[in-house]
Enzyme design. Sequence first.
Site, PDB file in Angstrom:
ATOM      1  N   ASP A 288     -79.104  59.946  48.879  1.00  0.00           N
ATOM      2  CA  ASP A 288     -79.599  61.074  48.095  1.00  0.00           C
ATOM      3  C   ASP A 288     -80.432  60.465  46.968  1.00  0.00           C
ATOM      4  O   ASP A 288     -79.894  59.995  45.966  1.00  0.00           O
ATOM      5  CB  ASP A 288     -78.398  61.865  47.549  1.00  0.00           C
ATOM      6  CG  ASP A 288     -78.826  63.010  46.637  1.00  0.00           C
ATOM      7  OD1 ASP A 288     -80.014  63.065  46.250  1.00  0.00           O
ATOM      8  OD2 ASP A 288     -77.960  63.834  46.291  1.00  0.00           O
TER       9      ASP A 288
ATOM     10  N   THR B 112     -84.256  65.849  45.819  1.00  0.00           N
ATOM     11  CA  THR B 112     -84.848  66.984  45.123  1.00  0.00           C
ATOM     12  C   THR B 112     -86.293  66.585  44.832  1.00  0.00           C
ATOM     13  O   THR B 112     -86.640  65.402  44.875  1.00  0.00           O
ATOM     14  CB  THR B 112     -84.131  67.285  43.787  1.00  0.00           C
ATOM     15  OG1 THR B 112     -84.112  66.089  43.013  1.00  0.00           O
ATOM     16  CG2 THR B 112     -82.722  67.782  44.002  1.00  0.00           C
TER      17      THR B 112
ATOM     18  N   LYS C 297     -87.353  65.992  39.879  1.00  0.00           N
ATOM     19  CA  LYS C 297     -86.943  65.061  38.810  1.00  0.00           C
ATOM     20  C   LYS C 297     -88.089  64.059  38.622  1.00  0.00           C
ATOM     21  O   LYS C 297     -89.172  64.466  38.195  1.00  0.00           O
ATOM     22  CB  LYS C 297     -85.613  64.418  39.186  1.00  0.00           C
ATOM     23  CG  LYS C 297     -84.502  65.450  39.484  1.00  0.00           C
ATOM     24  CD  LYS C 297     -83.181  64.787  39.703  1.00  0.00           C
ATOM     25  CE  LYS C 297     -82.189  65.581  40.495  1.00  0.00           C
ATOM     26  NZ  LYS C 297     -81.688  66.795  39.920  1.00  0.00           N
TER      27      LYS C 297
END
Length: 420
Positions: free
Chosen positions: A208, A234, A237
């Site tokens: 991740d 994600t 960030k």
Amino acid sequence: MKDTQIKKLIEAEKKRQKKAINLIASENYVSRDVLEALGSELTNKYAEGYAGKRYYGGNDIIDKIEELCIDRALKLFRLDPNEWHVNVQPLSGSPANLAVFTALVPRGGVKQEDGTTSVAGKIMGMSLDQGGHLTHGQKVSATGKFWQQIPYGLDPVTETINYDQLREIAMKEKPTIVVSGYTAYPRIIDWKKMREVSDASEGLMMVDMSHIAGLVAGGVYPSPFDYADVVTTTTHKTLRGPRAALIFVKKDARELYKKIDKAVFPGLQGGPHANQIAAVAVALKEASTPAFRKYANQVVKNAKVLAEELEKRGWRLISGGTDSHLILVDTWNDGKKREPLVKDAAGKAEAGAGAITGKEASERLEKQGIIVNKNAIPFDKRPPADPSGIRLGTAAETTRGRKEKDFKLIAKKMDEILRK
Ligand SMILES: Cc1ncc(COP(=O)(O)O)c(C=O)c1O
């Protein structure tokens, strides 16, 4: 905008963001282009399914957007489309991780064809209090309710990963999947050694890379793609895109990617957010430029300066520093007053940093316009709501053009605020 109530609140938030010094490690400032894509008419369209296989008409253009996003995601991380697949539909990081486990880790209590009941597979993930994320199998998350977490942590002395210890745990527990990539770990992760941990359990290797994706894209942090079976990230960030997530899956005889696509849709989600996918595509293009490589390099340089300057003033840093955008500061230090470390020309010590809880530290800093988050430190004896540390990151302020000299000043100001 006609809705004056919301308009006012958006303006107020814009102002707050402009005024504050943002050291939240998971935040960033997106470009105008990303905002434009997010706020576009694409939000009107339903597109359940995947490109070329939709359950709604009128998706020719949405297909092109999704395909472009896929192409850019693979190119950014230098991946061969024959070897890697990417799903660009996850709405955010937590649903992306849930989709991976839904696809690849057996659920418990399911009646099998032979009449037996299945046993839940194991997810080996770093505990929350050691720097892992909730969705790596923590009990309060769905990932810890549907599957069993095999927790691991850091070496208590070095506060870094002890790969031998992880291998032993994996050999004993035989997890289905081993997750690395964290929420509050400042150091470089040795992906080759993490592969050995997964191999020790004959399990899958999932990374991740949510926090470090922009640094990987910018070439200042090692890429996990040579070793991992699955990589989630994600996009909001260090990668500096809209709130969304991607799941990269190795393409081989196991065809894991088919299971993952099914877990995302129809397993967990309905219609993908086309505006969000377009905004991700914009961010991925931005991240493939020389300017972004320079940015990523500056993010790490700034973090190193911030770390050094805080350490010089007596603040204890978890693992003694950083290799990334992220710093974890032990503001409490078990309640002991730190010895003063900064000396003047005569060798006389200036005041050292005093013990302060993470909650108090973050509140004091916020009052003076510096935004951080309180954070547990490894082996924290204090409760999560009022832990022993704060987490800092340099991605957002580097986007605003701040350099080493600015971070020297930020460290000085933080020290003054915290010592009051
Ligand atoms: C490592 C990691 N994974 C996943 C997530 C979850 O992302 P989201 O907040 O988009 O669900 C985070 C968020 O902080 C994270 O740090």
